[in-house]
Design a protein around this motif. Structure first.
Motif, short mmCIF file in Angstrom:
data_model
loop_
_atom_site.label_atom_id
_atom_site.label_comp_id
_atom_site.label_asym_id
_atom_site.label_seq_id
_atom_site.Cartn_x
_atom_site.Cartn_y
_atom_site.Cartn_z
N PRO A 71 6.04 -0.61 9.24
CA PRO A 71 6.25 -0.66 7.79
C PRO A 71 6.75 -2.02 7.36
O PRO A 71 7.46 -2.69 8.10
CB PRO A 71 7.31 0.42 7.55
CG PRO A 71 8.04 0.55 8.84
CD PRO A 71 7.04 0.24 9.92
N TYR A 72 6.38 -2.44 6.16
CA TYR A 72 6.82 -3.75 5.69
C TYR A 72 7.13 -3.73 4.20
O TYR A 72 6.64 -2.89 3.45
CB TYR A 72 5.76 -4.81 5.99
CG TYR A 72 4.45 -4.67 5.23
CD1 TYR A 72 4.23 -5.34 4.03
CD2 TYR A 72 3.42 -3.86 5.73
CE1 TYR A 72 3.02 -5.22 3.36
CE2 TYR A 72 2.22 -3.74 5.07
CZ TYR A 72 2.02 -4.41 3.87
OH TYR A 72 0.83 -4.28 3.20
N SER A 73 8.00 -4.68 3.84
CA SER A 73 8.36 -4.87 2.43
C SER A 73 8.11 -6.32 2.06
O SER A 73 8.58 -7.23 2.75
CB SER A 73 9.84 -4.53 2.19
OG SER A 73 10.09 -3.17 2.39
N GLU A 107 2.40 -0.85 -3.65
CA GLU A 107 3.04 0.12 -2.76
C GLU A 107 4.05 -0.52 -1.81
O GLU A 107 4.94 0.17 -1.30
CB GLU A 107 1.97 0.86 -1.94
CG GLU A 107 0.96 1.62 -2.77
CD GLU A 107 1.60 2.69 -3.62
OE1 GLU A 107 2.55 3.33 -3.12
OE2 GLU A 107 1.17 2.88 -4.77
N THR A 108 3.89 -1.81 -1.55
CA THR A 108 4.72 -2.43 -0.50
C THR A 108 5.65 -3.53 -1.00
O THR A 108 6.48 -4.02 -0.24
CB THR A 108 3.81 -3.03 0.60
OG1 THR A 108 2.83 -3.88 0.00
CG2 THR A 108 3.13 -1.94 1.40
N ARG A 129 14.37 2.67 3.38
CA ARG A 129 13.06 2.81 4.02
C ARG A 129 13.14 2.88 5.53
O ARG A 129 12.13 2.95 6.22
CB ARG A 129 12.16 1.62 3.64
CG ARG A 129 11.94 1.43 2.16
CD ARG A 129 10.89 0.38 1.89
NE ARG A 129 9.56 0.91 2.20
CZ ARG A 129 8.70 0.32 3.01
NH1 ARG A 129 9.01 -0.79 3.62
NH2 ARG A 129 7.49 0.84 3.22
N TYR A 184 0.00 -5.65 -4.63
CA TYR A 184 0.69 -4.91 -3.57
C TYR A 184 1.71 -3.92 -4.16
O TYR A 184 2.89 -3.96 -3.83
CB TYR A 184 1.40 -5.88 -2.62
CG TYR A 184 0.47 -6.88 -1.99
CD1 TYR A 184 -0.29 -6.56 -0.87
CD2 TYR A 184 0.34 -8.17 -2.53
CE1 TYR A 184 -1.15 -7.48 -0.29
CE2 TYR A 184 -0.52 -9.10 -1.95
CZ TYR A 184 -1.27 -8.74 -0.84
OH TYR A 184 -2.12 -9.65 -0.27
#
Length: 262
Positions: A181-183, A209-210, A255, A207
């Motif tokens: 997962p990434y932000s 969603e992220t 998250r 982007y």
């Protein structure tokens, strides 16, 4: 231990500042943190007052054993920092030679994961500062981490660099057991400039969603903290930059995945 990597294939986007700011805030919350400098330029190492050109030992030592990590070695390489809860696994300019050495050597992509496995019980968090190019060092950072932070400067050229980073992540995910997962974190934001405002809109559109919905503003106090060798929250806990990083940390913690088994 939870392992976060901070990476982008474009330089100058605030990776080192982000790594140290998050480490400082975690330490402030009572967590034990090890920061790992995987950039041959050694910005994080220099931040804490060490010279990556002259250090006798560094994380380069971890890569000299054909992908294996001798028992006890990571702990021997750790250096103290200005924060008693933060330890540094320092960089060396010798890391730049790894790409020439890596062909034909198996296991080099998992060296940092193996090193951190030896420190699993000693620290609550590891934060890896990755170099701005795809190679064995970035592969190590992504392979070891449970969550990825991608700082992106809010200017037009950075959007293209982010596209490359996302494509790299997709490639890495194909070889991982589970998706990383990434932000996406907008950095160096200046609401006075049209470039920052329009780039932030573009990033949020591309982007949704992220991307983290906040941003890290341009703040000279972050530069002053670097000059003093202190985590930003130690230097000026009420500065605009630190307030933004506190919000980012809250987002990342929300998250967080369950810890992996070492």
């Amino acid at each position: 231990m939870r392992v976060w990597a901070v990476a982008n294939q474009k330089g100058g986007v605030g990776k080192t500042t982000t790594s140290i700011a998050l480490a400082g805030l975690l330490a402030e919350a009572g967590k034990r943190v090890v920061v790992v400098d995987l950039d041959p330029h050694g910005s994080m190492t220099s931040y804490f007052g060490y010279d990556p050109d002259t250090l006798e030992h560094s994380n380069y030592d971890l890569f000299l054993h054909k992908g294996q990590v001798p028992e006890g070695m990571p702990a021997q390489l750790l250096l103290a920092t200005s924060n008693e809860r933060i330890s540094l696994l320092p960089s060396s300019t010798a890391l730049a030679t790894l790409e020439r050495q890596s062909p034909g050597q198996s296991g080099l992509g998992l060296v940092i994961a193996r090193a951190l496995a030896q420190l699993w019980q000693d620290y609550d968090y590891a934060i890896i500062d990755s170099p701005p190019l795809l190679g064995v060092l970035m592969v190590n950072a992504l392979a070891a981490s449970q969550q990825l932070v991608i700082p992106v400067q809010t200017e037009h050229l950075a959007v293209k660099g982010l596209e490359r980073m996302v494509n790299t992540l997709a490639m890495i995910n194909r070889s991982r057991k589970q998706e990383l997962p990434y932000s996406i974190v907008p950095t160096l934001f200046d609401r006075r400039t049209q470039a920052s405002m329009s780039t932030l809109r573009v990033l949020r559109d591309l982007y949704p969603e992220t991307i983290w919905q906040g941003y890290i503003p341009v703040d000279t106090r972050l530069r002053d903290a670097s000059r003093a060798g202190l985590a930003p929250s130690q230097f000026d806990p009420k500065s605009r930059g630190v307030v933004a990083y506190r919000a980012l940390l809250k987002h990342l913690l929300s998250r967080q995945l369950a810890p992996q088994v070492a």
